[in-house]
Write an enzyme that holds these catalytic residues in place. Structure first.
Site, short mmCIF file in Angstrom:
data_model
loop_
_atom_site.label_atom_id
_atom_site.label_comp_id
_atom_site.label_asym_id
_atom_site.label_seq_id
_atom_site.Cartn_x
_atom_site.Cartn_y
_atom_site.Cartn_z
N HIS A 10 0.86 -1.23 0.03
CA HIS A 10 -0.10 0.07 -0.01
C HIS A 10 1.13 0.61 -0.01
O HIS A 10 0.63 1.80 1.08
CB HIS A 10 -1.16 -0.02 1.50
CG HIS A 10 -1.97 -1.44 1.47
ND1 HIS A 10 -1.99 -2.06 1.54
CD2 HIS A 10 -3.39 -1.08 0.55
CE1 HIS A 10 -3.20 -3.14 1.42
NE2 HIS A 10 -4.20 -2.13 0.79
N ASP B 123 -9.15 -1.66 -7.97
CA ASP B 123 -8.60 -1.40 -6.85
C ASP B 123 -7.90 -3.09 -6.35
O ASP B 123 -6.95 -3.28 -5.41
CB ASP B 123 -9.31 -1.36 -5.46
CG ASP B 123 -8.75 -1.24 -4.32
OD1 ASP B 123 -7.23 -0.82 -4.27
OD2 ASP B 123 -8.91 -1.30 -3.21
#
Length: 898
Positions: A611, A788
């Site tokens: 991330h 995503d």
């Protein structure tokens, strides 16, 4: 005190009776009176059995007194009756109260006496019965001792009022809460029996045989003592003070022993049963099923809180009323059948109607069970309304139960209660109906006329529709025989979709974050980033070469990460924002846009394995790619939707700490406390980005927008960021499929005009307008969700790299959880044992395959689906290879598959 009879009863039932002038003699347990042959008469008399009753009512104390009155007279009575053999010393058996087994704990006795022969008799009697006994001499110590030990029996000396007031002490004890289950006995003075003795002497002629005279005297003695010929002690004031019984003074240990045994049988055990019923009532009060108890005349005697909540009545309003007033059925057949079965003392189960206070009739599945008395007749009836079958029905115009009219106030006003009922009536009459309520009511309407075998299925349908988690997976289609996949699927769902650990984690302490750990999860805005203005034309040639493929699915984001020194979001963002005209739409200078991108990228943690800003750039590129599909370009999404989508993609994981929501909730991290464990990171990403943006005009890309334009754009960005929360994954996918993609199911029956409309993006095969705000919102949520989690659809090299990065991040989280003593959210992610290929196939099975099937149907993504199938086959081969190697090692170093 005059003469009193002295009796000695042997174990064979022989009673030795003599007259004596002794009045206050006291004998220890092994001591007996000297009886001369001249004074002693032998009479054969059967042994007496002392029977007890099971009635714990108020008459018990009088019955006890009458039963043992023979034993309570002044004298030396050493009796061993059958009662004395009920309990052997040290033997405390359990006893049954219906189906409940109660433990017969040792009896605790408190004696409140000045030490004398009577207290010693009770002391030795308690010792003989294996009771625990305490002796105190004054009221203050008595109350303290009772509060400390909570005795079952308290025996208070009421013979000498100059010592202390026994009635005042009894009232003091009764004022305590626990005294309801305690037996309190008053010891009173013995009564004279002189009249009786004289009467017995004059009734018989000396010419009769001596044995007959002795026997008759004994019979008369026993009978007369149990009658009203002898004055009774004044028990009225004793009972009013709170005593349960009284004991005429008797210093004989056998008498005291038998009396204690009878108290245990008649009082103590009954009170323990009553205490057990309190536990049963507590269970009824906490039960989620609605419980109603009536007598044999169907008069309501008890309802639990669940019944009150179901019916809208409180217990005071319906207790005492007939249950027929509450039950309702259209034809009354089922209700009459239920009452007929109850009359026959038989159980019944079926569907019934119940009139609520508002006049509404609800349907439920009810079970009635009659409770039989000794004659096997129904004495009570228990109704159980199954809470899982509760369904609300259509409102019937029946009116509520009649209530007495309230009188008007003296000033001509209306009583407050009446006004409140009128207000409630207006509320209930409002037609506030949600779509799901309409669906439930429609199903219920069908249920009224459907076959009996279909009604239970519709009940189940309504139960599912009323669930608060309609779109959560049920895990009912788990592949059989694949325990490894089942375990992994369970941990993925719990680890990624739960707000907190679903498994019991009572063994893990909830520890606050240490100062050093708080720094790992910053909440502060980054400092101002200053750099010279950037021009894409001035970028290095190799960077420009990668950016040339920004609209292609096979762009190498990882190569761009390497070339830009881990700043791919800045360069790719400028390229994509320019292509979509973001700066022009926001009326934002290019320098401000560049500064904003620099601040956003700086707020991504470069230390995160997955991330980080590279992931943000990857999602941004996937979002732009989807927006460029033919279906989304032609009239489906507006310019505002497109700008909001790319901005949301850029910020969707900003300031991500590299840990999951579940971890933060379990660790009580500041972010979790701030957002109450609800969509912790997603809320933070959106809030952080807007806070950063408006904090400084040099990066405020919204500065020149009007409020009317800014507000809907902000709503789009926030909604799309929140849509990336995995707990809502199946909800968003299901809504998209049901609202947008239904036409594909019937594509073979579409006309040419319908097909043309679909190709233009305006409607589906069911003429659903995709340009409505609701459908555009569903499309945008699905778009960013797919962007995503699109790594499995990338070319194999990129797919593999992203897979190992996310696994590494999960490894670090699991290690930190173990170090800090937190629940391990996904224990299969152990660096030493995890089968990463297996984890990828499981992730694809749960989250990817169905999602991209739906998205491909809508957006036509053939290249992505080919990549997905190829990557899935690769991971399957790798997982099988790892499993095979592990088996060849003969379990010397087993590899636990995820």
């Amino acid at each position: 005190m005059g003469c009193a009879p002295s009796l000695r009863v042997s174990q064979t039932g022989i009673i030795y009776c003599r007259d004596s002038d002794e009045s206050n003699s006291h004998h220890s347990p092994g001591q007996s009176s000297n009886i001369s042959s001249q004074q002693q008469t032998t009479v054969v008399f059967p042994k007496t059995e002392v029977k007890t009753t099971g009635d714990p009512g108020a008459s018990t104390s009088i019955q006890l007194t009458q039963q043992i009155r023979f034993l309570n007279r002044r004298g030396t009575i050493e009796a061993e009756t059958q009662t004395s053999q009920l309990f052997l010393k040290g033997d405390r058996p359990s006893f049954w109260f219906g189906p409940m087994k109660l433990k017969d704990n040792p009896i605790k006795i408190l004696l409140v006496f000045e030490e004398d022969a009577q207290s010693e008799a009770f002391w030795w009697a308690a010792d003989r019965a294996n009771y625990t006994c305490n002796l105190v001499k004054n009221p203050e110590h008595a109350v303290d001792s009772y509060l400390d030990k909570r005795h079952d029996i308290i025996i208070i000396d009421n013979r000498h009022s100059n010592t202390f007031n026994a009635e005042v002490l009894c009232r003091s004890i009764r004022a305590t809460k626990q005294s309801n289950h305690t037996v309190i006995v008053a010891v009173t003075k013995q009564q004279h029996v002189q009249k009786l003795r004289k009467k017995s002497r004059s009734c018989f002629n000396s010419t009769l045989p001596a044995a007959c005279i002795a026997r008759a005297k004994a019979m008369l003695l026993i009978k007369s003592i149990s009658t009203a010929d002898v004055d009774e002690p004044p028990i009225a004031s004793i009972l009013v003070a709170g005593f349960n019984s009284y004991f005429p003074e008797n210093e004989n240990i056998g008498s005291c022993y038998n009396y204690l045994q009878l108290l245990e049988s008649e009082h103590v055990r009954q009170r323990r049963k009553i205490l057990a019923t309190e536990a049963l009532f507590t269970a009824l009060e906490k039960c989620s099923d609605a419980i109603q108890i009536t007598d044999k005349e169907h008069c309501i005697q008890y309802v639990n809180p669940a019944f009150e909540k179901l019916s809208g009545f409180n217990s005071e309003e319906i207790i005492g009323k007939g249950s027929r007033d509450l039950f309702y059925n259209g034809t009354g057949e089922e209700t009459e059948q239920m009452l007929s079965q109850i009359k026959k003392s038989k159980a019944w189960e079926g569907r019934c109607g119940l009139k609520k206070r508002s006049g509404e009739v609800i349907r439920f599945r009810c079970t009635t069970t009659p409770v039989m008395d000794a004659d096997k007749r129904a004495d009570h009836v228990v109704y159980v309304k199954r809470s899982e079958d509760f369904v609300e029905s259509r409102v019937h115009s029946l009116g509520s139960l009649k209530e007495p009219d309230l009188p008007g106030l003296p000033n001509g006003g209306v009583a407050h209660g009446m006004l409140r009922r009128q207000s409630l009536a207006r509320i209930h009459s409002m037609t506030i109906e949600a779509p799901i309520t309409k669906v439930v009511n429609m199903i219920y309407g069908v249920q009224e006329s459907c076959p009996s075998n279909v009604a239970p299925l519709l009940d189940k349908v309504i139960e599912i529709l009323r669930s608060s988690e309609l779109y959560s997976p049920l895990n009912e289609n788990v592949r059989e025989g694949d325990e490894m996949s089942t375990e992994m699927e369970t941990e993925y769902v719990e680890g990624l979709m739960s707000r907190s650990l679903r498994k019991s984690s009572s063994a893990y302490p909830i520890l606050p974050l240490q100062e050093s750990q708080r720094k790992s999860y910053p909440m502060l805005l980054p400092s101002n980033t200053t750099s010279p203005p950037l021009s894409l034309k001035s970028a290095p040639p190799d960077v420009q070469a990668v950016l040339e493929k920004d609209d292609m699915w096979d762009i190498d984001i990882l190569e761009l990460e390497r070339l830009t020194n881990k700043k791919p979001l800045l360069y790719l963002g400028l390229k994509i924002f320019t292509r979509f005209g973001v700066s022009e739409f926001l009326t934002c200078p290019d320098k401000v846009m560049q500064t904003w991108l620099q601040r956003i990228e700086a707020s991504y943690h470069s230390t995160n394995k997955y991330h980080n800003s590279t992931h943000a750039a990857d999602v941004l590129q996937a979002t732009a790619y989807f927006l460029n599909r033919e279906r989304l370009k032609k009239g489906c999404l507006t310019k505002q939707d497109q700008v909001g989508s790319v901005l949301a993609a850029a910020i969707h994981d900003v300031d991500h700490p590299g840990r999951t929501n579940v971890f933060l909730a379990n660790a009580q991290a500041p972010l979790a406390l701030c957002y109450n464990d609800r969509a912790i990171l997603e809320n933070h990403h959106a809030a952080f980005a807007f806070k950063l943006t408006i904090a400084d005009d040099s990066c405020n890309i919204f500065k020149n927008m009007t409020r009317e334009d800014y507000k809907p754009l902000r709503d789009i960005i926030i909604d799309m960021v929140l849509a990336t929360e995995m707990t809502k994954h199946f909800e968003h996918v299901s809504k998209f499929v049901n609202s947008v993609n239904k036409h594909d199911k019937y594509s073979g029956r579409m006309s040419e005009d319908e097909h043309s409309s679909i190709q233009s993006g305006l409607c589906t095969g069911h003429n659903v307008d995709l340009s409505t705000p609701e459908n555009r919102m569903l499309i945008k949520r699905m778009l960013i969700k797919c962007a995503d989690i699109a790594n499995p659809c990338r070319p194999l090299a990129l797919c593999k790299e992203w897979a190992y990065r996310i696994a590494d991040e999960y490894f670090l989280q699991a290690e930190e959880e173990r170090e800090r003593g937190l629940p391990v959210v996904m224990p299969v992610f152990d660096r030493k044992t995890c089968n990463i290929p297996k984890s990828q196939t499981t992730f694809m099975d749960i989250f990817i395959m169905d999602t991209f099937d739906a998205w491909d149907t809508f957006a036509d993504l053939q290249d992505l689906m080919e990549n997905l199938q190829g990557n899935y086959a690769y991971w399957q081969r790798e997982a099988a290879l790892i499993t095979s190697k592990a088996e060849q090692q003969n379990h010397t170093s087993p590899l636990v598959s995820c």
